[in-house]
Design an enzyme around this catalytic site. Structure first.
Site, PDB file in Angstrom:
ATOM      1  N   LYS A   8       0.910  -0.135  -1.164  1.00 14.49           N
ATOM      2  CA  LYS A   8      -0.309   0.628  -1.478  1.00 14.49           C
ATOM      3  C   LYS A   8       0.024   1.679  -2.519  1.00 14.49           C
ATOM      4  CE  LYS A   8       1.119   4.516   0.766  1.00 14.49           C
ATOM      5  NZ  LYS A   8       1.447   5.790   0.084  1.00 14.49           N
ATOM      6  N   PRO A  91      10.273  -1.629  -2.767  1.00 15.53           N
ATOM      7  CA  PRO A  91      11.373  -0.659  -2.664  1.00 15.53           C
ATOM      8  C   PRO A  91      11.086   0.419  -1.634  1.00 15.53           C
ATOM      9  CG  PRO A  91      10.166  -0.361  -4.725  1.00 15.53           C
ATOM     10  CD  PRO A  91       9.638  -1.610  -4.103  1.00 15.53           C
ATOM     11  N   MET A  92      12.173   0.922  -1.030  1.00 16.75           N
ATOM     12  CA  MET A  92      12.061   1.954   0.003  1.00 16.75           C
ATOM     13  C   MET A  92      12.061   3.351  -0.634  1.00 16.75           C
ATOM     14  SD  MET A  92      13.305  -0.943   1.517  1.00 16.75           S
ATOM     15  CE  MET A  92      14.839  -1.040   0.696  1.00 16.75           C
ATOM     16  N   GLY A  93      11.478   4.324   0.089  1.00 17.53           N
ATOM     17  CA  GLY A  93      11.448   5.698  -0.401  1.00 17.53           C
ATOM     18  C   GLY A  93      10.703   5.841  -1.711  1.00 17.53           C
ATOM     19  N   GLY A  95       7.116   5.739  -1.992  1.00 15.31           N
ATOM     20  CA  GLY A  95       5.727   6.162  -1.901  1.00 15.31           C
ATOM     21  C   GLY A  95       4.753   5.004  -1.908  1.00 15.31           C
ATOM     22  N   LEU A  96       5.258   3.784  -1.636  1.00 14.25           N
ATOM     23  CA  LEU A  96       4.431   2.582  -1.684  1.00 14.25           C
ATOM     24  C   LEU A  96       4.083   2.044  -0.305  1.00 14.25           C
ATOM     25  CD1 LEU A  96       6.261   0.784  -4.640  1.00 14.25           C
ATOM     26  CD2 LEU A  96       4.089   2.032  -4.734  1.00 14.25           C
ATOM     27  N   SER A 100       5.720   0.956   6.358  1.00 12.01           N
ATOM     28  CA  SER A 100       4.501   1.067   7.171  1.00 12.01           C
ATOM     29  C   SER A 100       3.737  -0.250   7.182  1.00 12.01           C
ATOM     30  CB  SER A 100       3.608   2.182   6.621  1.00 12.01           C
ATOM     31  OG  SER A 100       4.249   3.435   6.708  1.00 12.01           O
ATOM     32  N   ALA A 101       3.679  -0.902   6.021  1.00 13.11           N
ATOM     33  CA  ALA A 101       2.997  -2.193   5.931  1.00 13.11           C
ATOM     34  C   ALA A 101       3.698  -3.230   6.797  1.00 13.11           C
ATOM     35  CB  ALA A 101       2.955  -2.663   4.478  1.00 13.11           C
ATOM     36  N   ASP A 133       1.038   6.320   7.986  1.00 14.52           N
ATOM     37  CA  ASP A 133       0.421   5.380   7.041  1.00 14.52           C
ATOM     38  C   ASP A 133       0.117   4.027   7.677  1.00 14.52           C
ATOM     39  OD1 ASP A 133       0.540   7.243   5.042  1.00 14.52           O
ATOM     40  OD2 ASP A 133       2.228   6.325   3.980  1.00 14.52           O
TER      41      ASP A 133
END
Length: 268
Positions: A8, A91-93, A95-96, A100-101, A133
């Protein structure tokens, strides 16, 4: 069974106050984008969790997918064992919202796999116990999120046909670090009203993290400026991570980015 958890982006992010529980009150609009992980589950003699793709930091037991399984087992203690494979593309960390998805999609996948017949509102309740999220990804449509991010309201934001360019430099910004530099304050403009007029986004649609992150990491601020130079009608940080995104009415021009950057281009 297989599913494709998506990332997201955040259109605006206001940190309006600090709560007594240590969290912050926020206001943001989250929109799903076509960048996907791949998650597969099947019944097995024992529970096995395997991953491929991008390396996932931390201990396996802390992965939100396994926490989702553990959470469901509190109410459904006869759930069978499962073999889980996660192929990580988001990618982790960043902000995407990739982790959570994965957690939210794991809940919906297990709901189908085990025929639990849980409605979306109940899945959102489970998801909220895993992360702020996570509930967003149950219905997975544009939503304004308030509270810690778990209070969701449908919003009419249509980015279909827009071109999206994501740029993530090799910089990790932890959530704690991001919030440390923020001074909560009331938003200058109502988010719902700003979202109605895309021509005002560049001026009025603000991510509050940028004011403290950009001075610390000029490289991130430079990427945002470059996205506007390329013709984006809107560019911003997504969430509290280091990813910048640009929205374009036409296919963005080709540009050369450092090889260590994560770059994604797609049609929303």
């Amino acid at each position: 069974m297989i599913c494709f958890p998506n990332a997201k982006i955040n259109l605006g992010l206001h940190i309006t106050s600090k709560r007594n529980d240590g969290y912050h009150e926020i206001e943001t609009c989250m929109v799903p984008i076509p960048l996907f992980d791949i998650l597969e589950m099947m019944e097995s003699k024992k529970t096995v969790f395997e991953t491929s793709g991008l390396s996932i930091p931390g201990e396996e037991k802390d992965n939100l997918i396994l926490k989702a399984l553990k959470l469901l087992r509190k109410d459904f203690n006869d759930l069978p064992n499962v073999q889980i494979h996660l192929h990580k593309n988001i990618p982790m960390g960043a902000g995407l919202g990739g982790g959570s998805a994965d957690a939210a999609f794991a809940l919906t996948l297990m709901n189908r796999l085990f025929e639990l017949h849980l409605e979306d509102w109940l899945l959102e309740d489970f998801a909220a116990q895993l992360g702020s999220d996570c509930p967003f990804f149950i219905e997975n449509t544009p939503k304004i999120a308030t509270g810690r991010g778990e209070i969701l309201e449908t919003v009419d934001v249509d980015l279909k046909g827009n071109h999206l360019l994501l740029i993530k430099p090799n910089i990790h910004i932890g959530t704690k670090e991001a919030y440390a530099g923020v001074k909560p304050q009331a938003a200058k403009f109502p988010l719902k009203e700003i979202l109605k007029d895309k021509s005002s986004w560049k001026e009025k649609l603000v991510n509050d993290f940028e004011s403290s992150i950009f001075p610390q990491y000029p490289e991130i601020a430079k990427i945002k400026a470059e996205l506007y130079e390329m013709g984006a009608y809107y560019a911003a940080m997504s969430g509290s991570g280091s990813t910048l995104f640009g929205l374009f009415k036409e296919i963005p021009p080709k540009s050369t980015w450092p090889t260590e950057y994560f770059v994604f281009e797609g049609l929303v």
